[in-house]
Enzyme design. Structure first.
Site, mmCIF file in Angstrom:
data_model
loop_
_atom_site.group_PDB
_atom_site.id
_atom_site.type_symbol
_atom_site.label_atom_id
_atom_site.label_comp_id
_atom_site.label_asym_id
_atom_site.label_seq_id
_atom_site.Cartn_x
_atom_site.Cartn_y
_atom_site.Cartn_z
ATOM 1 N N MET A 194 1.345 1.618 -6.893
ATOM 2 C CA MET A 194 -0.151 0.676 -6.797
ATOM 3 C C MET A 194 -0.363 0.832 -5.219
ATOM 4 S SD MET A 194 0.619 -3.154 -7.220
ATOM 5 C CE MET A 194 1.697 -4.151 -6.419
ATOM 6 N N TYR B 227 6.115 -8.549 0.986
ATOM 7 C CA TYR B 227 5.576 -7.584 0.349
ATOM 8 C C TYR B 227 4.963 -8.246 -1.034
ATOM 9 C CZ TYR B 227 9.660 -5.293 -2.078
ATOM 10 O OH TYR B 227 10.814 -4.901 -2.752
ATOM 11 N N GLU B 228 4.032 -7.679 -1.914
ATOM 12 C CA GLU B 228 3.308 -8.170 -3.031
ATOM 13 C C GLU B 228 2.908 -9.691 -2.775
ATOM 14 O OE1 GLU B 228 2.859 -6.399 -5.181
ATOM 15 O OE2 GLU B 228 4.051 -4.789 -4.582
ATOM 16 N N GLY B 229 2.289 -9.813 -1.574
ATOM 17 C CA GLY B 229 1.794 -11.189 -0.864
ATOM 18 C C GLY B 229 2.614 -11.640 -0.305
#
Length: 592
Positions: free
Chosen positions: A161, A434-436
């Site tokens: 992604m 990561y991923e927010g």
């Protein structure tokens, strides 16, 4: 070389004694008896400990290389990837229509823990593919599903992604990647993306990128964003691979950890892509992947700490240093093992009680996702949405802390690379980012999730804990040590939520200044709830004379430690929250 042993017995305890998986009313769950799940987990554990774990240090030392536009993975990764594929592990919980085995998501998570613990960087190649698979499965056209999913289920093709750009991370409304519509219905994608995990490599024939970009007419901000499928190699009508698409690797990031995973700068130069989902509704489609990824990162947060704990425990039992203050415990030797010392015990119990609670929380969350997906349970979906930032933020914060505690037990040897503890610390650190980043998770929890659907889901959580405590109010063996502390902690959480409701509208900073503490407060309550449920299951088995009595008593002792030594942190977090915004915001920016 560091050791790793798959914790099969503990996984089985959570799946069957706590979640009672085979008794669930969900489709296919009646087939998941103890013997079946044990066979699956034993096979996954053997692969993890014998094949993946030995490559963990190899990946860390060698890293990935970019040679003439081709990304090379560390030695042995290709053979290990083939072993994972041949064993069907990439297809475990995928749709049988596209070559999957159709098992519940919770089984994919349980085996995923084993693979992450053994080799986190390696597992990301298939883990990210699963997320891309889920997004296409949920939002793709029938043709897109037929074209991409079978190859992604098998991991002959992998997935990514692509969100972040050099000038924007969390604020995706600032992204500049453009999508130009073409007469044949495709789009030409132009822009640059950074921090793309598994962005390119030599493990698969093709890489299927999911790319956020702005198409004409979408307006400003995130409302104008669309999501596109952009393959590395174009796919012919017969499913064979065609010419190389206009996507390339600009560079590999040099990172603190997860060296075995290729984190790429991706350049899109008029690359051909196809819309996934609705035009200008890309964030909706991407969140299918992001929510799964955030739960997966929460799993990484604690799973990466499991081998760190195992190695610290082995060292504490073996290393002779000093004498027990109460008298020699190992009189035949010149010193006692480290584990006799109370402060070493404190550290190990902090690690053990967190890891086992985190495992239960993650598997419970996965089971809720199964209930949402298989039964269309909106309440389960709402609860998962509420819990996602807690699982991601709390488990990764505490998971990193756990690796540091484990490293500390080895003293100077923990700081020396050959012992392997440094890698666990370095690898775990990314999970908080990561991923927010975890600060963003806390803002999401307080700013969005608490008020979602009129506060319905957080009230449902409170009611669930209250009902559980009421059901166990006559359980004399557990009330004092488990139920009473859980009730007190839940009350702290409710008081904090009420503070936000009363003060947040007047001064939003009062709520947001306490958001990080609230995320941790919520995390402690959820682990307290998990430990209380595990205690009920363990005590019931002991009373019935079933199971391994030593294992069950150990479970109760570990749970009591968490309830007495960790759960009281809710009072500290509440006090910080109730101090409001003033201590945080009072100092002028120029005075820092």
């Amino acid at each position: 070389m560091p050791i790793y042993s798959a914790p099969i017995r503990d996984l089985q305890f959570v799946l069957h004694d706590v979640l009672k998986l085979s008794q669930s009313d969900l489709p296919g769950h009646d087939e998941l008896d103890r013997d079946f799940t044990e066979a699956v987990l034993e096979a996954a554990g053997k692969l993890a400990s014998e094949v993946l774990a030995p490559l963990n240090i190899v990946g860390d030392r060698q890293g990935c290389r970019l040679e003439n536009g081709v990304v090379r993975t560390p030695d042995g990764f290709d053979r290990a990837f083939e072993a994972v594929k041949e064993g069907g592990w990439t297809a475990l919980d995928c749709d049988p229509e596209y070559g999957g085995q159709g098992m519940p998501y919770v089984m994919g998570v349980a085996t995923g823990e084993l693979f992450v613990s053994a080799n986190m960087a390696f597992n990301m190649y298939q883990g990210l593919t699963h997320g891309a698979y889920s997004a296409i499965h949920a939002h793709g056209t029938d043709e897109q599903k037929r074209t991409f999913l079978p190859k992604m289920v098998s991991c002959d093709w992998t997935g990514t992604m692509n969100l972040t750009e050099p000038h924007c991370g969390t604020d995706l409304g600032l992204l500049r990647t453009k999508a130009e519509p073409q007469d044949d219905g495709s789009y030409l994608i132009t822009g640059q993306k950074i921090f793309i995990s598994a962005g390119d490599h030599d493990l698969a024939e093709n890489v299927i990128h999911l790319v956020l970009a702005k198409a004409p007419g979408g307006g400003e901000g995130t409302k104008g964003i669309s999501l596109f499928i952009v393959p590395k190699f174009l796919v012919n009508e017969d499913g064979s691979l065609g010419e190389r698409n206009g996507v390339s690797v600009g560079a590999l990031e040099h990172k603190m950890g997860i060296h075995g995973n290729a984190t790429c700068v991706m350049n899109y130069d008029g690359a051909r892509g196809w819309l996934l989902g609705d035009l200008h509704k890309g964030m909706r489609a991407m969140f299918t992947m992001m929510n799964e990824a955030r739960l997966g990162v929460g799993l990484q947060g604690y799973a990466c700490a499991i081998p760190a704990y195992q190695n610290a425990l082995a060292y504490a039992k073996d290393r002779l240093q000093g004498r027990a203050v109460t008298g020699a415990q190992n009189a035949a030797a010149a010193a006692d093992p480290l584990i006799v010392h109370p402060d070493i015990r404190r550290s190990l119990m902090d690690q053990k009680s967190f890891l086992e609670g985190a495992r239960a929380l993650t598997l419970w969350g996965a089971h809720l996702i199964d209930r949402s997906n298989m039964a269309g349970d909106a309440d389960a979906e709402g609860l998962v949405s509420l819990m996602t930032p807690v699982v991601k933020g709390f488990l990764t914060d505490k998971g990193f802390d756990t690796t540091v505690l484990a490293q500390q037990i080895l003293g100077g040897h923990g700081y020396v690379e050959e012992w392997g503890m440094s890698q666990f610390v370095r690898d775990a650190r990314i999970t908080m980012i990561y991923e927010g980043a975890n600060g963003v998770q806390a803002l999401d929890l307080v700013g969005r999730k608490l008020a979602q659907d009129g506060g319905k889901h957080v009230m449902a959580f409170f009611d669930m804990v209250k009902s559980f405590c009421k059901e166990q109010s006559d359980n004399e063996a557990l009330v004092a040590d488990f139920i009473a502390p859980l009730k007190a902690a839940s009350k702290d959480l409710q008081t904090a939520a009420m503070f936000f409701m009363e003060r947040g509208m007047k001064n939003p900073n009062d709520a947001l200044s306490g958001s990080y503490d609230f995320m941790h407060l919520f995390g402690h309550v959820t682990l307290g709830y998990m430990w209380a449920r595990m205690a009920v299951a363990a005590q019931a088995a002991l009373d019935a004379g079933e199971g391994d009595a030593g294992f069950l008593r150990t479970k109760l002792v570990t749970g009591r430690y968490y309830m007495k030594r960790q759960l009281p942190m809710t009072a500290t977090h509440l006090a910080r929250i109730q101090s409001g915004a003033a201590p945080v915001m009072e100092l002028e920016a120029e005075a820092f």
